[in-house]
Design an enzyme around this catalytic site. Sequence first.
Site: not given
Length: 273
Positions: A181, A185
């Site tokens: 993640y 990002k």
Amino acid sequence: MDGSPVVGGGILLFISGSGWVKNPAAMKGLEQQVAVVTGGSRGIGRAVALRLAEAGADVAVVARSVEACAATVEGVRNLGRRAWAYAADVSQAASVEAAAEAILREAGRVDILVNNAGITRDGLLIRMSEADWDAVLDTNLKGAFLFTRAFARSMLKQRAGRIINISSVIGLIGNAGQTNYAASKAGLIGFTKSCAREFASRGVTVNAVAPGFIETDMTAVLNEEQRQAILARVPMGCLGRPEDVAHVVWFLALPESRYITGQVLTVDGGLVM
Ligand code: NAP
């Protein structure tokens, strides 16, 4: 509203008893514009769709099924704006291209693209499967690439556009258990800045919003201990609301935000500063 209208800084202002007051109608700012919100079926995406509609934009809502978009579409229509639902998996090029083509055909143009669709597949790196790595990178990062590519040409041609990528504070500071993640990002931030440089001369701005911990389905999975650990790190002492993020997206989408590009705006109660 009482008082006499005067034009100031492009915004209609009124003189009232208490001084300068903005005309609420003029504050909306996104009339005659079409916005696309990926992951618009719930959470932050739904709040963004409704905020942009409130400001006057028509909204194309994208999620993996049309049924999932129904409540958001109804909300946009209740605000008096046009709304469409599209089923697309943002990680699949053919699916994105088909949806983008349909959006351009049915809405006629796209002025604002909000790349918001995102997922988590948490786990410590030593146990992370390739499938969990790929699912997160493909949805969160490749999805933004595919939708941006699909609409960039028409935005560049119309010499105006707003692309807003929903990143995360995790992309700035990292998080144990979220290597996939965090990479997606952080990747979105590099992607944002590079697109911003490519599109700047044509009036198309590209910015990222990095939310902290926001009350949605994504954070509903946290247990009480994890929640308390997060709250202890947030100076404001509370989680954010989807509307807190939507407000910043609206601001970046405004025509008046024309000179802001390649930026990352955190919305995190002071977590990262
Ligand atoms: P959420 O409530 O879980 O909603 C996720 C949205 O993404 C849903 O609309 C979902 O639609 C859509 N989606 C997921 N995979 C998709 C795919 N392959 N194709 C199309 N749509 C897909 O999440 P959220 O909390 O609102 O998060 C929205 C964004 O903000 C994400 O990018 C997330 O990483 C980011 N963010 C959230 C937080 C937070 O604390 N909540 C913090 C920082 C950043 P369907 O399931 O209906 O298809």
